[in-house]
Design an enzyme around this catalytic site. Structure first.
Site, PDB file in Angstrom:
ATOM      1  N   ASP A   1      39.504  33.985  42.637  1.00 45.89           N
ATOM      2  CA  ASP A   1      39.811  35.397  42.403  1.00 45.89           C
ATOM      3  C   ASP A   1      39.568  35.854  40.973  1.00 45.89           C
ATOM      4  O   ASP A   1      39.720  37.029  40.678  1.00 45.89           O
ATOM      5  CB  ASP A   1      41.276  35.676  42.762  1.00 45.89           C
ATOM      6  CG  ASP A   1      42.245  35.184  41.687  1.00 45.89           C
ATOM      7  OD1 ASP A   1      42.101  34.014  41.266  1.00 45.89           O
ATOM      8  OD2 ASP A   1      43.120  35.951  41.274  1.00 45.89           O
TER       9      ASP A   1
ATOM     10  N   ASP B   1      40.521  27.774  44.417  1.00 46.95           N
ATOM     11  CA  ASP B   1      41.412  28.110  43.314  1.00 46.95           C
ATOM     12  C   ASP B   1      42.841  28.223  43.855  1.00 46.95           C
ATOM     13  O   ASP B   1      43.057  28.284  45.077  1.00 46.95           O
ATOM     14  CB  ASP B   1      40.952  29.431  42.702  1.00 46.95           C
ATOM     15  CG  ASP B   1      41.891  29.945  41.640  1.00 46.95           C
ATOM     16  OD1 ASP B   1      42.218  29.180  40.715  1.00 46.95           O
ATOM     17  OD2 ASP B   1      42.322  31.116  41.734  1.00 46.95           O
TER      18      ASP B   1
ATOM     19  N   ASP C   1      46.203  30.014  41.827  1.00 49.69           N
ATOM     20  CA  ASP C   1      46.922  31.253  41.521  1.00 49.69           C
ATOM     21  C   ASP C   1      46.091  32.484  41.883  1.00 49.69           C
ATOM     22  O   ASP C   1      44.951  32.642  41.437  1.00 49.69           O
ATOM     23  CB  ASP C   1      47.273  31.302  40.034  1.00 49.69           C
ATOM     24  CG  ASP C   1      48.297  30.251  39.646  1.00 49.69           C
ATOM     25  OD1 ASP C   1      48.790  29.564  40.551  1.00 49.69           O
ATOM     26  OD2 ASP C   1      48.590  30.118  38.443  1.00 49.69           O
TER      27      ASP C   1
END
Length: 269
Positions: free
Chosen positions: A214, A7, A9
């Site tokens: 996250d 991922d 961001d």
């Protein structure tokens, strides 16, 4: 062969500044060892192409929560036969076209009365304010193809299970990222990762996969890799991660946590 799916961001990129320099050591080590780093994000193809160049990566990347898989011209492996030529490489569409996603959001808003405001409702200035992006990068973020980020502007907390049910009636799905909810089609990050893992295995039958994320929208990806890593964040979604075997949770947040986790993976590899 080790392949790292990640991922962006809040994971490889800092949540607030979008900087990746704290992950520079591990990225450099991946390049030295020729370990593919595959970007898997809710960002658009335009955003990710620019970032891929900045990171000096030549491997495929997955845009908009699994909506599309893109193979740059510089990719060391030939794209799969189902990928179609585009400017700068090849693409494999997996998601529902953006126009249908936007229509579904509008129907949801009209039928429920909920305060759902998507990127398609926002001007450039508002996207800048909500994302913290400069105008040039906000323009890239607005060039969407498969996924509609949206916010809840209601006075009461959003009823996520009800939102999921109503979205399913329109043939779309809902997930949550670091800043926005997202409306998208039947494919997700997990489906895209499975497709790419099969593609890698055609040349590298012995494959070891790792995934780092996250947010809740990363859970499908983390469920389909050999070594899942949850990068520490301010979010809490225990219901989404409790069924992920062998999950490692970093002590540090963002790119610093990513850097340490990837260095550990490379040492094991």
């Amino acid at each position: 062969m080790l392949v790292i799916f990640t991922d962006l961001d809040g994971t490889l990129l800092d949540h607030a500044t979008y900087a990746w320099r704290d992950a520079g050591e591990a990225l450099s080590r991946c390049r030295d060892l020729r370990v593919p780093v595959v970007l898997v994000s809710s960002k658009t193809r335009a955003e990710m192409e620019a970032l891929r160049v900045d990171l000096d990566l030549s491997w495929p990347f997955v845009s908009e929560n699994g909506g599309g898989v893109f193979f740059p011209e510089a990719c060391p492996m030939a794209p799969p036969p189902e990928a179609r030529p585009i400017e700068g490489g090849h693409m494999m569409p997996l998601g529902i076209p953006y126009e249908r996603i936007v229509r579904a959001l509008r129907v949801l808003r009209e039928e429920t009365g909920w305060g759902l405001r998507g990127f398609s409702d926002m001007g450039l200035e508002e996207i800048c304010l909500r994302t913290g992006l400069q105008p040039d990068k906000a323009r890239l973020a607005s060039r969407r193809e498969y996924d509609e980020p949206f916010v809840w502007e209601g006075g009461e907390p959003i009823d996520v299970p009800a939102l999921v049910r109503e979205a399913e009636k329109q043939g779309v799905r809902v997930t949550r990222g670091g800043r926005f909810f997202h409306l998208f089609g039947s494919c997700d990050k997990g489906e895209a990762v499975l497709r790419l893992a099969d593609w890698f295995r055609k040349e590298h039958p012995v494959l070891w996969t790792a995934g780092l994320g996250d947010s809740l929208n990363d859970v499908p990806m983390l469920r389909h890799v050999d070594r899942p890593v949850l990068v520490q964040s301010a979010q809490s979604f225990a219901d989404g991660i409790e069924e992920i075997p062998r999950l490692h949770i970093t002590e540090e947040r963002g790119p610093a946590g990513w850097n340490r986790a990837v260095l550990n993976l490379l040492e094991q590899y």
